[in-house]
Design a protein around this motif. Structure first.
Motif, PDB file in Angstrom:
ATOM      1  N   ASN A 177      27.177  18.898  42.519  1.00 29.05           N
ATOM      2  CA  ASN A 177      28.574  18.495  42.420  1.00 29.05           C
ATOM      3  C   ASN A 177      29.505  19.491  43.101  1.00 29.05           C
ATOM      4  O   ASN A 177      30.560  19.104  43.613  1.00 29.05           O
ATOM      5  CB  ASN A 177      28.959  18.326  40.950  1.00 29.05           C
ATOM      6  CG  ASN A 177      28.224  17.166  40.308  1.00 29.05           C
ATOM      7  OD1 ASN A 177      27.906  16.194  40.978  1.00 29.05           O
ATOM      8  ND2 ASN A 177      27.937  17.275  39.023  1.00 29.05           N
ATOM      9  N   ASN A 232      22.439  19.909  38.709  1.00 25.71           N
ATOM     10  CA  ASN A 232      23.615  19.031  38.717  1.00 25.71           C
ATOM     11  C   ASN A 232      24.859  19.711  39.263  1.00 25.71           C
ATOM     12  O   ASN A 232      25.564  19.166  40.130  1.00 25.71           O
ATOM     13  CB  ASN A 232      23.913  18.524  37.295  1.00 25.71           C
ATOM     14  CG  ASN A 232      22.716  17.912  36.630  1.00 25.71           C
ATOM     15  OD1 ASN A 232      21.697  18.571  36.461  1.00 25.71           O
ATOM     16  ND2 ASN A 232      22.814  16.659  36.234  1.00 25.71           N
ATOM     17  N   CYS A 273      32.861  23.229  38.650  1.00 28.55           N
ATOM     18  CA  CYS A 273      31.456  23.236  39.076  1.00 28.55           C
ATOM     19  C   CYS A 273      30.922  24.658  39.215  1.00 28.55           C
ATOM     20  O   CYS A 273      29.772  24.941  38.860  1.00 28.55           O
ATOM     21  CB  CYS A 273      31.310  22.474  40.392  1.00 28.55           C
ATOM     22  SG  CYS A 273      31.704  20.714  40.268  1.00 28.55           S
ATOM     23  N   TYR A 280      32.296  16.376  38.212  1.00 30.25           N
ATOM     24  CA  TYR A 280      31.787  15.194  38.915  1.00 30.25           C
ATOM     25  C   TYR A 280      32.799  14.050  38.884  1.00 30.25           C
ATOM     26  O   TYR A 280      33.054  13.405  39.908  1.00 30.25           O
ATOM     27  CB  TYR A 280      30.474  14.752  38.275  1.00 30.25           C
ATOM     28  CG  TYR A 280      29.937  13.454  38.828  1.00 30.25           C
ATOM     29  CD1 TYR A 280      29.359  13.410  40.095  1.00 30.25           C
ATOM     30  CD2 TYR A 280      30.017  12.272  38.095  1.00 30.25           C
ATOM     31  CE1 TYR A 280      28.875  12.222  40.607  1.00 30.25           C
ATOM     32  CE2 TYR A 280      29.534  11.086  38.602  1.00 30.25           C
ATOM     33  CZ  TYR A 280      28.966  11.063  39.860  1.00 30.25           C
ATOM     34  OH  TYR A 280      28.493   9.873  40.380  1.00 30.25           O
ATOM     35  N   CYS A 324      35.574  14.607  41.249  1.00 28.57           N
ATOM     36  CA  CYS A 324      35.144  14.325  42.628  1.00 28.57           C
ATOM     37  C   CYS A 324      35.167  12.829  42.907  1.00 28.57           C
ATOM     38  O   CYS A 324      35.588  12.397  43.986  1.00 28.57           O
ATOM     39  CB  CYS A 324      33.736  14.875  42.867  1.00 28.57           C
ATOM     40  SG  CYS A 324      33.633  16.664  43.055  1.00 28.57           S
ATOM     41  N   SER A 328      32.312  18.627  45.918  1.00 29.17           N
ATOM     42  CA  SER A 328      33.678  19.153  45.918  1.00 29.17           C
ATOM     43  C   SER A 328      34.014  19.847  47.232  1.00 29.17           C
ATOM     44  O   SER A 328      35.082  19.631  47.808  1.00 29.17           O
ATOM     45  CB  SER A 328      33.839  20.133  44.751  1.00 29.17           C
ATOM     46  OG  SER A 328      35.068  20.817  44.833  1.00 29.17           O
ATOM     47  N   ASP A 364      24.756  12.391  36.627  1.00 26.98           N
ATOM     48  CA  ASP A 364      25.737  13.060  35.790  1.00 26.98           C
ATOM     49  C   ASP A 364      26.271  12.229  34.651  1.00 26.98           C
ATOM     50  O   ASP A 364      27.260  12.564  34.047  1.00 26.98           O
ATOM     51  CB  ASP A 364      26.901  13.586  36.632  1.00 26.98           C
ATOM     52  CG  ASP A 364      26.387  14.489  37.712  1.00 26.98           C
ATOM     53  OD1 ASP A 364      25.819  15.522  37.373  1.00 26.98           O
ATOM     54  OD2 ASP A 364      26.525  14.126  38.880  1.00 26.98           O
ATOM     55  N   ASN A 389      30.357  20.490  34.150  1.00 27.40           N
ATOM     56  CA  ASN A 389      29.699  19.765  35.233  1.00 27.40           C
ATOM     57  C   ASN A 389      30.172  18.320  35.328  1.00 27.40           C
ATOM     58  O   ASN A 389      30.545  17.836  36.402  1.00 27.40           O
ATOM     59  CB  ASN A 389      28.186  19.802  35.016  1.00 27.40           C
ATOM     60  CG  ASN A 389      27.449  18.909  35.994  1.00 27.40           C
ATOM     61  OD1 ASN A 389      27.306  19.230  37.162  1.00 27.40           O
ATOM     62  ND2 ASN A 389      26.976  17.759  35.519  1.00 27.40           N
ATOM     63  N   ASN A 390      30.170  17.606  34.213  1.00 22.75           N
ATOM     64  CA  ASN A 390      30.525  16.183  34.250  1.00 22.75           C
ATOM     65  C   ASN A 390      31.992  15.976  34.533  1.00 22.75           C
ATOM     66  O   ASN A 390      32.377  15.005  35.197  1.00 22.75           O
ATOM     67  CB  ASN A 390      30.130  15.517  32.928  1.00 22.75           C
ATOM     68  CG  ASN A 390      28.622  15.415  32.765  1.00 22.75           C
ATOM     69  OD1 ASN A 390      27.875  16.063  33.490  1.00 22.75           O
ATOM     70  ND2 ASN A 390      28.183  14.612  31.824  1.00 22.75           N
TER      71      ASN A 390
END
Length: 400
Positions: free
Chosen positions: A156, A152, A140, A125, A128, A160, A302, A121-122
Motif C-alpha cells: 500500500n 500489506n 503506511c 489502503y 489510496c 501511495s 486489505d 494499513n487498512n
C-alpha cells in the motif's frame, strides 16, 4: 534495501477455519449466535461474521459489531471491533464509511500489534482507493514500522507513492512487499504493470532489473508450494475432529457420501470443546495431528478476514508513558478542583491565601488545557480507567 541478493519469506495460507453450516441461514445464524454467547471469544465472533458474509448479510455483521462497540469498555477490544467494522465496509466498497471506522479505531490508539497494524494499513489502503495518496503515505509507513514482516503495508505504500508520482519509490516498496511474503503476488502484479507502462524505470532504478527477476522466481516458487499444500491428504483411520471448535468429537454420527477427497462427511457431533450437539463437517485426520494454525490474513486485498490477533506481550513504552502522563494530568486536575472546593466550603479561618487559590486555579486550567489539547476528557478518563484496571488485574492474578 541492500544491493546484495534478495532474501524472500514464503508463508502459504492453509485456508479458512470456517466451514459453511450445512443448513438454512436461520439455523446457521442461531448456531453461531449460541456459540458466541457461550464463548464470548473472538474466534466465535469471527465464525458469526463469516456466516453472515457467506450469505451476503453485511448489514447483520455491522449491526452486531455496532452493538458490541456500544457495550465494550475495553479500549483495545473496541479498537479491534472498529477494524472489523471497517473491513465489513471494505467488502462492499463503501470506502468513506470504512475510513470513518478505521479513524475511530485510530483515535483509540491501540497498542496491540495486530490491531495497530491493520488500523494504519487498512486506513492507508482506503485513502489510496479514494485518491488521497498523500494522506495514506505516513499511515503506511507507520504500519511497516509496526510490523515490517507483513507485505500489506509495503504494497500500500507503493500505491501511495505511485499515486504521488514517485515511481522509483513505489517500485522499491513493491519489491519489499514481495520479499516480506512471496506467496502474496499482488505487489509483483503492481510492479509488472508499472514496468510495462514505463520500461525506462529498469534503467533509472539501480538493480531493479535483477530485483524484478528475483521477485518473479520467488512468486513462482510460492505458487508451486501453495499447490502442493492444497493437494488433499488421503484419509486415515484417525479420530474425527470437529471443524467448529477443533477438538476431538466425543460422539460422531456421520451421514451422506464423502463431500471431498479428504473423506469429509457431514456429521452430528458432541464436541469436547463445544459440549453441545452441533451440525458440522468432520474429516478423518491422523491421530497425532494437531489442528493447523490458520493465517490471519485473507486473500482479498486489505479487507482481511477477521481473525484473532496475535496479542503483544505488553503495551509499548510509548503507550505506558502516555498513559502515565494522562494519569498525572487527571490527578492534578482532581487535586486542584478538590482544593478549590475545600477553599469555598471551609470556614474563614481555614481558607487558603489568595496567592494559593490563584496557583490552584492556574494549575487546574493548565491540566484541563493539556488534556483537551492532547485528547478529550472522556477519552482521558477511559484511558486512566484502563490503566488502573490493567494494574488491578495484574495484582489479582499474581501468584508467589
Amino acid at each position: 534495501m541492500s544491493d546484495r541478493e534478495l532474501r524472500f519469506t514464503i508463508s502459504i495460507p492453509k485456508g479458512a477455519t470456517y466451514e459453511p453450516f450445512p443448513g438454512s441461514f436461520e439455523e446457521g445464524e442461531r448456531h453461531c449466535l449460541e456459540r458466541f454467547e457461550a464463548q464470548r471469544s473472538l474466534d466465535a465472533l469471527n465464525y458469526l461474521i463469516e456466516h453472515y458474509g457467506l450469505h451476503g448479510r453485511e448489514d447483520l455483521t455491522r449491526r452486531k459489531l455496532e452493538e458490541l462497540i456500544e457495550r465494550e469498555t475495553n479500549l483495545e477490544v473496541r479498537a479491534l471491533l472498529y477494524v472489523y467494522l471497517g473491513q465489513s465496509y471494505e467488502r462492499t466498497s463503501e470506502w468513506e464509511l470504512a475510513i470513518n471506522a478505521y479513524r475511530a479505531a485510530l483515535a483509540l490508539e491501540p497498542s496491540d500489534v495486530w490491531t495497530a497494524y491493520f488500523t494504519h494499513n487498512n486506513l492507508g489502503y482506503c485513502l489510496c482507493v479514494v485518491g488521497r495518496h498523500a494522506e495514506a503515505e505516513p499511515l503506511c509507513r507507520l504500519a511497516t514500522a509496526i510490523d515490517p514482516a507483513r507485505p500489506n503495508a509495503h504494497k500500500n505504500l507503493g500505491l501511495s507513492l505511485a499515486g504521488q508520482g514517485d515511481l522509483a519509490g513505489a517500485a522499491r516498496a513493491w519489491v519489499e512487499a514481495t520479499r516480506a511474503n512471496a506467496a502474496d503476488g499482488r505487489a509483483l502484479a503492481h510492479l509488472d504493470q508499472l514496468v510495462e507502462g514505463r520500461p525506462q524505470l529498469l534503467d533509472e532504478v539501480p538493480r531493479l532489473r535483477v530485483w524484478l527477476a528475483d521477485c518473479r522466481r520467488a512468486v513462482a516458487l510460492a505458487r508451486e508450494m501453495a499447490e502442493e499444500v492444497k493437494r488433499p491428504k488421503p484419509p486415515s483411520s484417525g479420530p474425527h475432529r470437529c471443524s467448529v471448535c477443533g477438538e476431538k468429537a466425543i460422539e460422531v454420527e456421520t451421514f451422506g457420501p464423502p463431500i471431498d477427497e479428504a473423506g469429509g462427511r457431514r456429521a452430528v457431533t458432541i464436541c469436547a470443546g463445544c459440549g453441545k450437539q452441533s451440525l458440522a463437517v468432520c474429516r478423518w485426520i491422523e491421530s497425532d495431528d494437531e489442528p493447523e494454525p490458520q493465517p490471519v490474513e485473507a486473500e482479498r486485498p486489505d479487507a482481511a478476514r477477521p481473525a484473532e490477533p496475535a496479542g503483544s506481550a505488553a503495551p509499548s513504552i510509548r503507550v505506558l508513558l502516555k498513559d502515565l502522563f494522562w494519569l498525572s494530568m487527571l490527578c492534578l486536575l482532581i487535586a486542584d478542583a478538590s482544593g478549590l472546593l475545600g477553599h469555598v466550603f471551609a470556614p474563614p479561618e481555614r481558607r487558603l491565601a489568595a496567592d494559593d487559590v490563584g496557583l490552584l486555579g492556574l494549575l487546574a486550567v493548565f491540566a484541563l488545557g493539556v488534556i483537551v489539547a492532547t485528547t478529550s476528557v472522556g477519552h482521558c478518563v477511559q484511558r486512566v480507567w484502563a490503566v488502573l484496571k490493567r494494574c488491578l488485574d495484574a495484582v489479582l492474578s499474581w501468584r508467589p
